[in-house]
Write an enzyme that holds these catalytic residues in place. Structure first.
Site, mmCIF file in Angstrom:
data_model
loop_
_atom_site.group_PDB
_atom_site.id
_atom_site.type_symbol
_atom_site.label_atom_id
_atom_site.label_comp_id
_atom_site.label_asym_id
_atom_site.label_seq_id
_atom_site.Cartn_x
_atom_site.Cartn_y
_atom_site.Cartn_z
ATOM 1 N N CYS A 1 0.860 -1.182 0.000
ATOM 2 C CA CYS A 1 0.000 0.000 0.000
ATOM 3 C C CYS A 1 0.895 1.229 0.000
ATOM 4 O O CYS A 1 1.435 1.619 1.028
ATOM 5 C CB CYS A 1 -0.899 -0.007 1.239
ATOM 6 N N LEU A 2 1.101 1.801 -1.180
ATOM 7 C CA LEU A 2 1.948 2.986 -1.300
ATOM 8 C C LEU A 2 1.337 3.889 -2.369
ATOM 9 O O LEU A 2 1.057 3.437 -3.482
ATOM 10 C CB LEU A 2 3.374 2.561 -1.690
#
Lengths: 202, 275
Positions: A92-93
């Site tokens: 999750c970036l």
């Protein structure tokens, strides 16, 4: 692959190979196949983090519409981190999603992932269990993350690991043979043997 | 890398144009293509092929040409000039925009209008039903048209509101009570004048005035319906009181269970008449 994507990846490759980070063995990049659509990246766990000294392999898929859309990146090496799934390695970036910019490269993506490893964002988690532990029991989180680094990413051993290995052995003696699920169960339950056993029972 | 070498590198990159989208340099261009520097960025992010940036625009706008696009690094909003168009295209574009904005308002208006006219029609039909065909027409023809336009649609509205408030104030015993259903309220309210007329004709045929007969019919209907409802609720309540919970059937007393089950069922089936 479209022409623009291919030429750009080839140019990026030249840039990465010349970069200081590759010379210092901080990052690595090599094609899985000859056609540059599927690449293998490697980053070294940054210093002063539980991942220090670990080698993390990444799976990178270049979309047809690169560089207008971000590459699809996930961890192949198992890692204990709030923003990375401990099961699938999904990351999750923001820059790998809506904050992607065409001026970013595979090199900057790998460096951003290294930065993410040293500065987790527990309020925007990918793995809720890890994020909860990160917030509520930071001490346990750190030792668990370094244990995962030791087991999966060839990071060096430390004192605490003896105790963890002992608990893993106890679970094995109870009849739980799958090593990865034993580690996940104990890690998720803050190394409470009883709770981990209940977690593993069907 | 020290400071001066950074500066020389930046200068170098600004002289040798380098596209931040395709990573090509001016030397890589096979033919003469336009370059732009659309934002505040310097160094390797200064220059970009115009066609590469166009492609990035398409990707960011996602089919909405009016959406603004900014540089992902320095946040400068790109300045775009669309070529001037002829008057005809301008009119087409304008009418397209107006149609897009007006459509929902128009659709809402049509909906409200049709509901309103349905209410007016219902009101007129009700007046004729209650007063009789001829007398009703006479009353409506002699009335002020503005009064009719407001008055007629309020008839169904009042009927619905009346049913609703009656339902709310009624005592509800702790037994099977359906939650207040909008469709049921509507149907009940709309059918009420017809039912009142029918009941009036059936019970008070000796009354000459249409209006009085319908009024009496309505009152009689409400009274009869009320009585039946009270009776029904009472029976329901008694039935609920008399229910039994059986022992768990482990096989040997199945006959007894069958016996107990049939008794309350038989009682209830006869009371299903509901106003």
């Amino acid at each position: 692959m479209s022409n623009i994507a291919l030429t750009r990846i080839q140019r990026e490759f030249k840039e990465v190979i010349k970069s200081d980070e590759v010379k210092n063995c901080q990052i690595k990049l090599e094609p899985f196949e000859d056609n540059f659509t599927h690449l293998k990246g490697e980053i070294i766990g940054p210093p002063d983090t539980p991942y220090q000294g670990g080698k993390y392999t990444l799976d990178i898929v270049i979309p047809e519409t690169y560089p207008f859309n971000p590459p699809k990146v996930k961890f192949l090496t198992k890692i204990w981190h709030p923003n990375i799934s401990s099961q699938t390695g999904a990351i999750c970036l923001d820059i790998l999603k809506d904050q992607w910019a065409a001026a970013m490269t595979l090199r900057t993506v790998l460096l951003s992932l290294q930065a993410l490893m040293s500065a987790a964002e527990p309020d925007d988690p990918q793995d809720a269990v890890v994020a909860t532990q990160f917030k509520q029991h930071p001490e346990i989180f750190r030792s668990t993350a370094s244990f995962w680094a030791y087991v999966y990413a060839e990071a060096p051993r430390n004192e605490k690991m003896k105790e963890y290995e002992e608990k893993l052995k106890q679970l094995q003696e109870m009849g739980f043979h799958e090593k990865n699920s034993r580690i996940t169960a104990l890690s998720s339950k803050n190394w409470d043997l009883q709770a981990a056993m209940e977690f593993l029972l069907p | 890398m020290n400071n001066s070498s950074v500066t020389t590198k930046v200068r170098n990159e600004e002289r040798h144009k380098f596209c931040w989208v395709c990573y090509g340099t001016e030397e890589d261009d096979t033919k003469d293509v336009p370059w732009v520097h659309p934002c505040k960025c310097k160094g390797s992010s200064r220059w970009v092929h115009e066609h590469c940036l166009q492609r990035w625009f398409d990707e960011k706008q996602k089919g909405q040409p009016s959406r603004k696009v900014s540089c992902p690094q320095c946040n400068t909003e790109y300045v775009v000039i669309l070529p001037k168009v002829g008057k005809f295209v301008y009119v087409l574009e304008l009418s397209d925009k107006i149609a897009q904005k007006l459509s929902p308002i128009l659709a809402g208006g049509i909906f409200i209008g049709s509901v309103y006219w349905t209410a007016v029609t219902y009101g007129a039909v009700t007046v004729m039903q209650v007063l009789g065909h001829k007398e009703g027409l006479n009353v409506m023809e002699s009335a002020d048209p503005l009064f009719l336009l407001i008055g007629l649609p309020t008839i169904p509205l009042m009927l619905v509101l009346n049913t609703e408030t009656r339902q709310y104030t009624e005592y509800t015993p702790p037994i099977t009570e359906y939650p207040l259903s909008a469709t049921r309220v509507l149907c009940g309210a709309m059918a009420f004048p017809t039912v009142a007329t029918v009941v009036g004709k059936a019970l008070f045929s000796n009354v000459n005035s249409n209006f009085q007969r319908t009024l009496l019919g309505g009152i009689a209907f409400v009274a009869i319906k009320g009585c039946m409802k009270i009776y029904y609720k009472q029976q329901q309540y008694l039935r609920q009181r008399q229910r039994k919970i059986l022992n768990f059937d482990d096989g040997d007393n199945s006959e007894k269970k069958l016996e107990n089950q049939t008794t309350p069922e038989q009682e209830s089936t006869t009371h299903d008449s509901y106003g």
